[in-house]
Design a protein around this motif. Sequence first.
Motif, PDB file in Angstrom:
ATOM      1  N   ASN A  11       0.860  -1.127   0.029  1.00  3.82           N
ATOM      2  CA  ASN A  11       0.102  -0.051  -0.080  1.00  3.82           C
ATOM      3  C   ASN A  11       1.088   1.354   0.105  1.00  3.82           C
ATOM      4  O   ASN A  11       0.447   2.314   0.369  1.00  3.82           O
ATOM      5  CB  ASN A  11      -0.874   0.059   1.124  1.00  3.82           C
ATOM      6  N   ASN A  12       2.184   1.166  -0.197  1.00  7.49           N
ATOM      7  CA  ASN A  12       2.979   2.056  -0.308  1.00  7.49           C
ATOM      8  C   ASN A  12       2.798   2.936  -1.818  1.00  7.49           C
ATOM      9  O   ASN A  12       3.146   2.464  -2.725  1.00  7.49           O
ATOM     10  CB  ASN A  12       4.490   1.733  -0.202  1.00  7.49           C
ATOM     11  N   ALA A  13       2.408   4.387  -1.510  1.00  7.33           N
ATOM     12  CA  ALA A  13       2.007   5.020  -2.567  1.00  7.33           C
ATOM     13  C   ALA A  13       3.672   5.206  -3.744  1.00  7.33           C
ATOM     14  O   ALA A  13       3.203   5.291  -4.572  1.00  7.33           O
ATOM     15  CB  ALA A  13       1.300   6.207  -2.489  1.00  7.33           C
ATOM     16  N   GLY A  14       4.534   5.464  -2.803  1.00 10.31           N
ATOM     17  CA  GLY A  14       5.781   5.787  -3.548  1.00 10.31           C
ATOM     18  C   GLY A  14       6.287   4.435  -4.187  1.00 10.31           C
ATOM     19  O   GLY A  14       6.449   4.783  -5.360  1.00 10.31           O
ATOM     20  N   LYS A  15       6.089   3.303  -3.657  1.00 13.66           N
ATOM     21  CA  LYS A  15       6.247   1.992  -4.612  1.00 13.66           C
ATOM     22  C   LYS A  15       5.227   1.762  -5.894  1.00 13.66           C
ATOM     23  O   LYS A  15       5.644   1.459  -6.831  1.00 13.66           O
ATOM     24  CB  LYS A  15       6.224   1.024  -3.742  1.00 13.66           C
ATOM     25  N   VAL A  16       4.047   2.268  -5.646  1.00 11.66           N
ATOM     26  CA  VAL A  16       3.065   2.036  -6.617  1.00 11.66           C
ATOM     27  C   VAL A  16       3.447   3.047  -7.608  1.00 11.66           C
ATOM     28  O   VAL A  16       3.497   2.563  -8.958  1.00 11.66           O
ATOM     29  CB  VAL A  16       1.704   2.332  -6.057  1.00 11.66           C
ATOM     30  N   LYS A  17       3.843   4.204  -7.538  1.00 14.62           N
ATOM     31  CA  LYS A  17       4.088   5.124  -8.486  1.00 14.62           C
ATOM     32  C   LYS A  17       5.390   4.799  -9.138  1.00 14.62           C
ATOM     33  O   LYS A  17       5.308   4.837 -10.577  1.00 14.62           O
ATOM     34  CB  LYS A  17       4.539   6.600  -7.753  1.00 14.62           C
ATOM     35  N   GLU A  18       6.515   4.273  -8.453  1.00 15.20           N
ATOM     36  CA  GLU A  18       7.613   3.895  -9.201  1.00 15.20           C
ATOM     37  C   GLU A  18       7.236   2.667 -10.121  1.00 15.20           C
ATOM     38  O   GLU A  18       7.863   2.612 -11.173  1.00 15.20           O
ATOM     39  CB  GLU A  18       8.698   3.466  -8.091  1.00 15.20           C
ATOM     40  N   PHE A  19       6.515   1.688  -9.727  1.00 15.53           N
ATOM     41  CA  PHE A  19       6.527   0.506 -10.402  1.00 15.53           C
ATOM     42  C   PHE A  19       5.619   1.009 -11.774  1.00 15.53           C
ATOM     43  O   PHE A  19       5.856   0.236 -12.562  1.00 15.53           O
ATOM     44  CB  PHE A  19       5.861  -0.743  -9.723  1.00 15.53           C
ATOM     45  N   ASN A  20       4.652   1.758 -11.539  1.00 17.54           N
ATOM     46  CA  ASN A  20       3.565   2.254 -12.543  1.00 17.54           C
ATOM     47  C   ASN A  20       4.854   2.689 -13.748  1.00 17.54           C
ATOM     48  O   ASN A  20       4.598   2.585 -14.925  1.00 17.54           O
ATOM     49  CB  ASN A  20       2.719   2.818 -12.402  1.00 17.54           C
ATOM     50  N   ALA A  21       5.717   3.680 -13.299  1.00 20.46           N
ATOM     51  CA  ALA A  21       6.527   4.283 -14.501  1.00 20.46           C
ATOM     52  C   ALA A  21       7.457   3.406 -15.009  1.00 20.46           C
ATOM     53  O   ALA A  21       7.837   3.449 -16.122  1.00 20.46           O
ATOM     54  CB  ALA A  21       7.322   5.293 -13.437  1.00 20.46           C
ATOM     55  N   LEU A  22       7.981   2.592 -14.272  1.00 12.91           N
ATOM     56  CA  LEU A  22       8.683   1.232 -14.766  1.00 12.91           C
ATOM     57  C   LEU A  22       8.110   0.255 -15.798  1.00 12.91           C
ATOM     58  O   LEU A  22       8.669  -0.155 -16.682  1.00 12.91           O
ATOM     59  CB  LEU A  22       9.637   0.784 -13.709  1.00 12.91           C
ATOM     60  N   LEU A  23       6.881   0.085 -15.114  1.00 13.34           N
ATOM     61  CA  LEU A  23       5.992  -0.998 -16.124  1.00 13.34           C
ATOM     62  C   LEU A  23       5.174  -0.571 -17.182  1.00 13.34           C
ATOM     63  O   LEU A  23       4.908  -1.372 -17.994  1.00 13.34           O
ATOM     64  CB  LEU A  23       5.425  -2.029 -15.090  1.00 13.34           C
ATOM     65  N   SER A  24       4.732   0.646 -16.933  1.00 14.92           N
ATOM     66  CA  SER A  24       3.740   1.174 -18.117  1.00 14.92           C
ATOM     67  C   SER A  24       4.337   1.036 -19.535  1.00 14.92           C
ATOM     68  O   SER A  24       3.447   0.676 -20.585  1.00 14.92           O
ATOM     69  CB  SER A  24       3.526   2.715 -17.740  1.00 14.92           C
ATOM     70  N   PRO A  25       5.591   0.865 -19.809  1.00 13.81           N
ATOM     71  CA  PRO A  25       5.969   0.891 -21.310  1.00 13.81           C
ATOM     72  C   PRO A  25       5.528  -0.578 -21.734  1.00 13.81           C
ATOM     73  O   PRO A  25       5.596  -0.704 -22.977  1.00 13.81           O
ATOM     74  CB  PRO A  25       7.628   1.162 -21.165  1.00 13.81           C
ATOM     75  N   LEU A  26       5.385  -1.284 -20.731  1.00 10.70           N
ATOM     76  CA  LEU A  26       5.090  -2.816 -21.207  1.00 10.70           C
ATOM     77  C   LEU A  26       3.796  -3.105 -21.309  1.00 10.70           C
ATOM     78  O   LEU A  26       2.960  -4.177 -21.658  1.00 10.70           O
ATOM     79  CB  LEU A  26       5.568  -4.050 -20.276  1.00 10.70           C
ATOM     80  N   GLY A  27       2.921  -2.129 -21.214  1.00 16.64           N
ATOM     81  CA  GLY A  27       1.432  -1.975 -20.999  1.00 16.64           C
ATOM     82  C   GLY A  27       0.894  -2.667 -19.703  1.00 16.64           C
ATOM     83  O   GLY A  27      -0.085  -3.251 -19.762  1.00 16.64           O
ATOM     84  N   ILE A  28       1.520  -2.456 -18.632  1.00 18.44           N
ATOM     85  CA  ILE A  28       1.078  -3.205 -17.219  1.00 18.44           C
ATOM     86  C   ILE A  28       0.754  -2.240 -16.547  1.00 18.44           C
ATOM     87  O   ILE A  28       1.502  -1.088 -16.248  1.00 18.44           O
ATOM     88  CB  ILE A  28       2.446  -3.730 -16.734  1.00 18.44           C
ATOM     89  N   GLU A  29      -0.257  -2.250 -15.928  1.00 19.13           N
ATOM     90  CA  GLU A  29      -0.917  -1.451 -14.880  1.00 19.13           C
ATOM     91  C   GLU A  29      -0.843  -1.911 -13.620  1.00 19.13           C
ATOM     92  O   GLU A  29      -1.285  -2.862 -13.354  1.00 19.13           O
ATOM     93  CB  GLU A  29      -2.685  -0.834 -15.190  1.00 19.13           C
ATOM     94  N   VAL A  30       0.096  -1.232 -12.638  1.00 21.29           N
ATOM     95  CA  VAL A  30      -0.057  -1.826 -11.507  1.00 21.29           C
ATOM     96  C   VAL A  30      -1.140  -1.335 -10.181  1.00 21.29           C
ATOM     97  O   VAL A  30      -1.206   0.040 -10.325  1.00 21.29           O
ATOM     98  CB  VAL A  30       1.345  -1.221 -10.741  1.00 21.29           C
ATOM     99  N   ILE A  31      -1.827  -2.110  -9.802  1.00 18.09           N
ATOM    100  CA  ILE A  31      -2.849  -1.594  -8.606  1.00 18.09           C
ATOM    101  C   ILE A  31      -2.220  -1.799  -7.444  1.00 18.09           C
ATOM    102  O   ILE A  31      -2.266  -2.962  -6.891  1.00 18.09           O
ATOM    103  CB  ILE A  31      -4.076  -2.334  -9.022  1.00 18.09           C
ATOM    104  N   SER A  32      -2.536  -1.076  -6.395  1.00 13.18           N
ATOM    105  CA  SER A  32      -2.380  -1.422  -5.273  1.00 13.18           C
ATOM    106  C   SER A  32      -3.322  -2.298  -4.508  1.00 13.18           C
ATOM    107  O   SER A  32      -4.528  -2.190  -4.666  1.00 13.18           O
ATOM    108  CB  SER A  32      -2.169  -0.081  -4.209  1.00 13.18           C
TER     109      SER A  32
END
Length: 207
Positions: A11-32
């Motif tokens: 539930n760490n908002a910082g981690k969610v933001k970082e992972f979305n930035a890193l994985l969005s180029p693969l078409g992946i949406e990260v949901i907490s």
Amino acid sequence: MPSKKIVLASNNAGKVKEFNALLSPLGIEVISQGLLGIPSCEEPFPSFVENAITKARHASKLSGLPALADDSGICVDALGGLPGVLSARFALSDQKKDPSDDDNNALLIKKLTGVSQRSAHFTCTLVYLESADDPEPLIAVGKWHGQIIESPKGQSGFGYDPLFFVPELGKTAAELSAEEKNSVSHRGTALKKLLLELQQRISPPSC
């Protein structure tokens, strides 16, 4: 590329933001997991990998989605590797049931008062599961070496970033932009190791 949803066992908002930035180029949406009503699970183990696997299975089972878990922390040499897996709960006490980043940072500063050996590293263990019963979890580890300074510097990042000085960059992690941090951090390094295998899992080559 169609979007693929992955639940992040955090539930760490910082981690969610970082992972979305890193994985969005693969078409992946990260949901907490919190957005899906999934409670945090216990992290009783002494190693990052055991806790990460436990968290990923918990999140995947309750969501029905593939899961990504990140168990990470800072290991300080002068403290015998502490806070380690206790990084998020370092300042836990009867008075501090849910310690903040500031609480944890203040305790680390106190523990290192008068200590000249201030080397430390962030470590990140990532676990990806396609399902809760996935018999072949993908596991990747990244480390980021630096020094603990005596007082916080910088406004970006989260956790111990304001105290973690990176000599080769001449800045703390909290003074780096998100792009700079993702390119060199423990989490960015671990994710790069995971990406090729993850791409095969998500988009296997056609026959």
